[in-house]
Motif scaffolding. Structure first.
Motif, PDB file in Angstrom:
ATOM      1  N   GLN A 196       0.830  -1.205   0.000  1.00  0.00           N
ATOM      2  CA  GLN A 196       0.000   0.000   0.000  1.00  0.00           C
ATOM      3  C   GLN A 196       0.865   1.257   0.000  1.00  0.00           C
ATOM      4  OE1 GLN A 196      -3.114  -0.382  -0.540  1.00  0.00           O
ATOM      5  NE2 GLN A 196      -3.838   1.728  -0.380  1.00  0.00           N
ATOM      6  N   TRP A 197       1.950   1.247   0.772  1.00  0.00           N
ATOM      7  CA  TRP A 197       2.879   2.381   0.715  1.00  0.00           C
ATOM      8  C   TRP A 197       3.500   2.501  -0.680  1.00  0.00           C
ATOM      9  CZ3 TRP A 197       2.905   6.232   3.858  1.00  0.00           C
ATOM     10  CH2 TRP A 197       2.616   6.084   5.208  1.00  0.00           C
ATOM     11  N   GLN A 198       3.789   1.359  -1.288  1.00  0.00           N
ATOM     12  CA  GLN A 198       4.369   1.377  -2.633  1.00  0.00           C
ATOM     13  C   GLN A 198       3.408   1.995  -3.639  1.00  0.00           C
ATOM     14  OE1 GLN A 198       7.375   0.721  -3.271  1.00  0.00           O
ATOM     15  NE2 GLN A 198       7.588   0.244  -5.442  1.00  0.00           N
ATOM     16  N   ARG A 199       2.121   1.679  -3.521  1.00  0.00           N
ATOM     17  CA  ARG A 199       1.108   2.294  -4.405  1.00  0.00           C
ATOM     18  C   ARG A 199       1.161   3.813  -4.294  1.00  0.00           C
ATOM     19  NH1 ARG A 199      -3.686   0.084  -6.501  1.00  0.00           N
ATOM     20  NH2 ARG A 199      -4.641   2.092  -6.020  1.00  0.00           N
ATOM     21  N   ILE A 200       1.233   4.309  -3.070  1.00  0.00           N
ATOM     22  CA  ILE A 200       1.247   5.758  -2.863  1.00  0.00           C
ATOM     23  C   ILE A 200       2.506   6.368  -3.465  1.00  0.00           C
ATOM     24  CG2 ILE A 200       1.405   7.535  -1.069  1.00  0.00           C
ATOM     25  CD1 ILE A 200      -0.427   5.649   0.636  1.00  0.00           C
ATOM     26  N   SER A 201       3.623   5.685  -3.316  1.00  0.00           N
ATOM     27  CA  SER A 201       4.886   6.222  -3.836  1.00  0.00           C
ATOM     28  C   SER A 201       4.854   6.388  -5.348  1.00  0.00           C
ATOM     29  CB  SER A 201       6.043   5.302  -3.448  1.00  0.00           C
ATOM     30  OG  SER A 201       6.068   4.120  -4.227  1.00  0.00           O
ATOM     31  N   ASP A 229      -6.192   5.868  -1.421  1.00  0.00           N
ATOM     32  CA  ASP A 229      -5.152   4.954  -0.976  1.00  0.00           C
ATOM     33  C   ASP A 229      -4.736   5.220   0.470  1.00  0.00           C
ATOM     34  OD1 ASP A 229      -4.978   3.334  -3.188  1.00  0.00           O
ATOM     35  OD2 ASP A 229      -3.364   4.464  -4.137  1.00  0.00           O
ATOM     36  N   LEU A 230      -4.732   6.468   0.880  1.00  0.00           N
ATOM     37  CA  LEU A 230      -4.419   6.784   2.268  1.00  0.00           C
ATOM     38  C   LEU A 230      -5.517   6.275   3.208  1.00  0.00           C
ATOM     39  CD1 LEU A 230      -3.014  10.391   1.797  1.00  0.00           C
ATOM     40  CD2 LEU A 230      -1.733   8.447   2.733  1.00  0.00           C
ATOM     41  N   MET A 231      -6.772   6.384   2.794  1.00  0.00           N
ATOM     42  CA  MET A 231      -7.872   5.847   3.600  1.00  0.00           C
ATOM     43  C   MET A 231      -7.736   4.336   3.759  1.00  0.00           C
ATOM     44  SD  MET A 231     -10.937   8.110   1.907  1.00  0.00           S
ATOM     45  CE  MET A 231     -12.291   7.279   2.744  1.00  0.00           C
ATOM     46  N   ARG A 232      -7.434   3.649   2.663  1.00  0.00           N
ATOM     47  CA  ARG A 232      -7.278   2.194   2.742  1.00  0.00           C
ATOM     48  C   ARG A 232      -6.052   1.823   3.577  1.00  0.00           C
ATOM     49  NH1 ARG A 232     -10.342  -0.912  -0.918  1.00  0.00           N
ATOM     50  NH2 ARG A 232      -8.762  -2.540  -0.747  1.00  0.00           N
ATOM     51  N   LEU A 233      -5.004   2.629   3.497  1.00  0.00           N
ATOM     52  CA  LEU A 233      -3.829   2.385   4.326  1.00  0.00           C
ATOM     53  C   LEU A 233      -4.168   2.560   5.808  1.00  0.00           C
ATOM     54  CD1 LEU A 233      -0.837   1.852   4.753  1.00  0.00           C
ATOM     55  CD2 LEU A 233      -0.381   4.236   4.146  1.00  0.00           C
ATOM     56  N   GLY A 310      14.875  16.938  -7.773  1.00  0.00           N
ATOM     57  CA  GLY A 310      15.145  18.360  -7.903  1.00  0.00           C
ATOM     58  C   GLY A 310      13.918  19.152  -8.311  1.00  0.00           C
ATOM     59  N   ARG A 311      12.752  18.531  -8.308  1.00  0.00           N
ATOM     60  CA  ARG A 311      11.543  19.213  -8.766  1.00  0.00           C
ATOM     61  C   ARG A 311      10.848  19.929  -7.613  1.00  0.00           C
ATOM     62  NH1 ARG A 311       9.020  14.689 -13.001  1.00  0.00           N
ATOM     63  NH2 ARG A 311      10.955  14.435 -14.211  1.00  0.00           N
ATOM     64  N   PRO A 312      10.074  20.953  -7.918  1.00  0.00           N
ATOM     65  CA  PRO A 312       9.462  21.759  -6.859  1.00  0.00           C
ATOM     66  C   PRO A 312       8.156  21.161  -6.334  1.00  0.00           C
ATOM     67  CG  PRO A 312       8.934  22.717  -8.973  1.00  0.00           C
ATOM     68  CD  PRO A 312       9.834  21.540  -9.258  1.00  0.00           C
ATOM     69  N   PHE A 313       8.159  19.864  -6.078  1.00  0.00           N
ATOM     70  CA  PHE A 313       6.969  19.192  -5.555  1.00  0.00           C
ATOM     71  C   PHE A 313       7.326  18.552  -4.217  1.00  0.00           C
ATOM     72  CE2 PHE A 313       6.939  17.732 -10.216  1.00  0.00           C
ATOM     73  CZ  PHE A 313       6.504  18.968 -10.680  1.00  0.00           C
ATOM     74  N   LEU A 314       6.509  18.775  -3.205  1.00  0.00           N
ATOM     75  CA  LEU A 314       6.711  18.118  -1.928  1.00  0.00           C
ATOM     76  C   LEU A 314       5.964  16.787  -1.900  1.00  0.00           C
ATOM     77  CD1 LEU A 314       6.489  20.944   0.777  1.00  0.00           C
ATOM     78  CD2 LEU A 314       8.519  19.664   0.019  1.00  0.00           C
ATOM     79  N   VAL A 315       6.673  15.734  -1.520  1.00  0.00           N
ATOM     80  CA  VAL A 315       6.091  14.394  -1.434  1.00  0.00           C
ATOM     81  C   VAL A 315       6.631  13.725  -0.166  1.00  0.00           C
ATOM     82  CG1 VAL A 315       5.895  14.145  -3.948  1.00  0.00           C
ATOM     83  CG2 VAL A 315       7.960  13.341  -2.782  1.00  0.00           C
ATOM     84  N   LEU A 316       6.086  12.577   0.147  1.00  0.00           N
ATOM     85  CA  LEU A 316       6.586  11.819   1.288  1.00  0.00           C
ATOM     86  C   LEU A 316       7.735  10.903   0.896  1.00  0.00           C
ATOM     87  CD1 LEU A 316       6.099  11.074   4.311  1.00  0.00           C
ATOM     88  CD2 LEU A 316       4.659   9.198   3.486  1.00  0.00           C
ATOM     89  N   HIS A 317       7.813  10.538  -0.392  1.00  0.00           N
ATOM     90  CA  HIS A 317       8.663   9.435  -0.838  1.00  0.00           C
ATOM     91  C   HIS A 317       8.256   8.181  -0.054  1.00  0.00           C
ATOM     92  CE1 HIS A 317      11.460  10.926  -3.815  1.00  0.00           C
ATOM     93  NE2 HIS A 317      11.646  12.025  -3.104  1.00  0.00           N
ATOM     94  N   ALA A 318       7.023   7.751  -0.322  1.00  0.00           N
ATOM     95  CA  ALA A 318       6.413   6.680   0.471  1.00  0.00           C
ATOM     96  C   ALA A 318       7.141   5.349   0.340  1.00  0.00           C
ATOM     97  CB  ALA A 318       4.950   6.515   0.065  1.00  0.00           C
TER      98      ALA A 318
END
Length: 371
Positions: A196-201, A229-233, A310-318
Motif C-alpha cells: 500500500q505504501w508502494q502504491r502511494i509512492s 489509498d491513504l484511507m485504505r492504508l 530536484g523538482r518543486p513538488f513536496l512528497v513523502l517518498h512513500a
C-alpha cells in the motif's frame, strides 16, 4: 400496515428477530437435534452496519442464512425451504417476509405485501463449505488459509464473512471460519502494508507534475486516488477490512485516526489549486506515516515530506516506508513476490471482486504475480 409505514429497524436486528421468533421455533419442532448455524453475513449494507431507511427500497428486509453440512443440506434442504414457505409469518415487525421472485421484471429484489399461499422468503440454506468457497474461494471452516488464499480474497468479501451477526452455531464451523478470517496473519499484513505504501509512492509526485503543465483536472484526479489509498492504508493500519467504495468513507470514519485525518483529506479533495492541494496531502502523508511508526512493526522512518528529487513538488517518498516493511517479511513465499499485493490492491472492478468465482480471482492473481 404496509412495509412503507413500518418503523425502520437495522437489518441485523430484523434478521435476529426473524430467527428467534419465527425460524428457530419451526426448525426446533420439525428437525430436533439438527446441527446448523443461523447468521446474517455476506453481501449487504446491513452486514456492515451501514444500512438506513433508504436501504429498504431494494434487496433488504427480514433475511437469514442457514448453514448446514453438505450431507445435511442434501437430506433436509428442500424440506426446510418448504417448511418455511408454508409456515413463516407473512411479516415481521411490519416488514414482509415475502419477496418478489428474482425474475420479476417490475422489481427483482423488492418486497411484496402479504398474500395467500407460500411465502417467497429470503431464508437461504447453504452448504457451509460451498458458501465459504463461493464467497472467498476457500473453505475456512476446514483449514487455515494459505498465502495465496489470503491474497486472492477481496477485503469486501472478508468484511462480509467476518461482519454481520451469528445468532446460533451448533456445529461451530461458521464460528471457526470467522475466527480464521478475522484478520490477516502478521506476515501477510506486513506485506500488504508495504504494497500500500508502494502504491502511494508511485503517484504522489504526479499531483504536482500535472499541475505544472496546466492540467488541474488531472492533478485533482490523482489527488483523489491518493486520498483513497491513504484511507485504505489507515484501515490496514487499524486492522479493518476496507469495504467497497460506497461504504469506504463510512468505515474510515469509524477509525481512531479519522478525526485527525479528515480535515487534510477533505482539504485535498476540495482544493482548487495545486499549492493548497499539496499542503493538505502532505499533512495527510505525515499523519499516516506517524501512525505507521507508532505500530512498532519496523524502525521509525522520518515522516516529513520532502522535495521530489530536484523538482518543486513536496512528497513523502512513500517507498521509504515500503522498503523496511518489505524487508521485515520473512515468509519465503511473500518475500519472493513483487509489491503488487492482494487482489484489491491491483484491481478495482466490482464485477471481479464481488464475483463468486474464487478460481477466477486466483487465476488473475497468478497472471499478475507470475505464480
Amino acid at each position: 400496515m404496509s412495509h412503507s409505514e413500518a418503523a425502520f429497524l437495522p437489518g441485523l436486528e430484523l434478521s435476529r428477530i426473524l430467527y428467534e421468533e419465527a425460524v428457530r421455533p419451526l426448525l426446533d419442532a420439525a428437525f430436533p437435534g439438527l446441527p446448523y448455524a443461523a447468521a446474517r453475513i455476506g453481501p449487504g449494507s446491513e452486514v456492515l452496519g451501514f444500512d438506513t431507511a433508504r436501504s429498504a427500497d431494494h434487496d433488504w428486509g427480514p433475511r437469514l442464512d442457514l448453514f448446514l453440512t453438505a450431507p445435511d443440506l442434501a437430506a433436509h434442504g428442500d424440506a426446510i425451504r418448504r417448511l418455511l414457505a408454508d409456515r413463516l409469518p407473512k411479516e415481521i415487525r411490519g416488514w414482509p417476509t415475502h419477496f418478489r421472485p428474482a425474475d420479476d421484471p417490475l422489481d427483482p429484489v423488492g418486497h411484496m405485501e402479504a398474500t395467500d399461499g407460500p411465502v417467497n422468503h429470503r431464508v437461504a440454506a447453504h452448504d457451509i463449505a460451498g458458501r465459504l468457497t463461493r464467497e472467498t474461494g476457500f473453505d475456512a471452516s476446514a483449514a487455515e488459509p494459505g498465502v495465496r488464499d489470503w491474497l486472492a480474497m477481496p477485503q469486501q468479501r472478508l468484511a462480509g464473512i467476518t461482519g454481520g451477526a451469528v445468532f446460533h452455531d451448533g456445529p461451530g464451523l461458521l464460528t471457526t471460519a470467522r475466527r480464521r478470517l478475522a484478520w490477516y496473519p502478521e506476515q501477510v499484513w506486513r506485506y500488504l502494508l508495504a504494497c500500500q505504501w508502494q502504491r502511494i509512492s508511485q503517484e504522489e509526485a504526479f499531483v504536482g507534475r500535472c499541475a505544472e503543465v496546466g492540467d488541474e483536472l488531472g492533478s485533482a484526479v490523482v489527488a483523489g486516488r491518493l486520498v483513497r489509498d491513504l484511507m485504505r492504508l489507515a484501515l490496514l493500519l487499524e486492522r479493518r477490512y476496507a469495504p467497497y467504495s460506497k461504504w469506504l468513507g463510512s468505515a474510515f470514519a469509524q477509525l481512531d485516526s479519522a478525526e485527525s485525518l479528515l480535515p487534510s483529506l477533505r482539504g485535498a479533495l476540495a482544493a482548487t489549486g495545486y499549492p493548497e492541494r499539496e499542503r493538505h496531502l502532505c499533512a495527510a502523508y505525515r499523519a499516516v506515516a506517524i501512525r505507521q511508526n507508532e505500530s512498532g512493526l519496523v524502525e521509525p522512518v522520518d515522516p516529513s515530506p520532502r522535495p521530489y528529487h530536484g523538482r518543486p513538488f513536496l512528497v513523502l517518498h512513500a517507498e521509504r516506508f515500503a522498503r523496511p516493511l518489505a524487508a521485515s517479511v520473512t515468509d519465503p513465499e511473500l518475500r519472493s513476490r513483487p509489491l503488487t499485493g492482494s487482489v484489491d490492491q491491483w484491481a478495482d472492478s466490482t464485477d471481479l471482486l464481488m464475483s463468486e468465482r474464487g478460481e477466477a480471482l486466483r487465476a488473475a492473481e497468478a497472471a499478475v504475480t507470475g505464480r
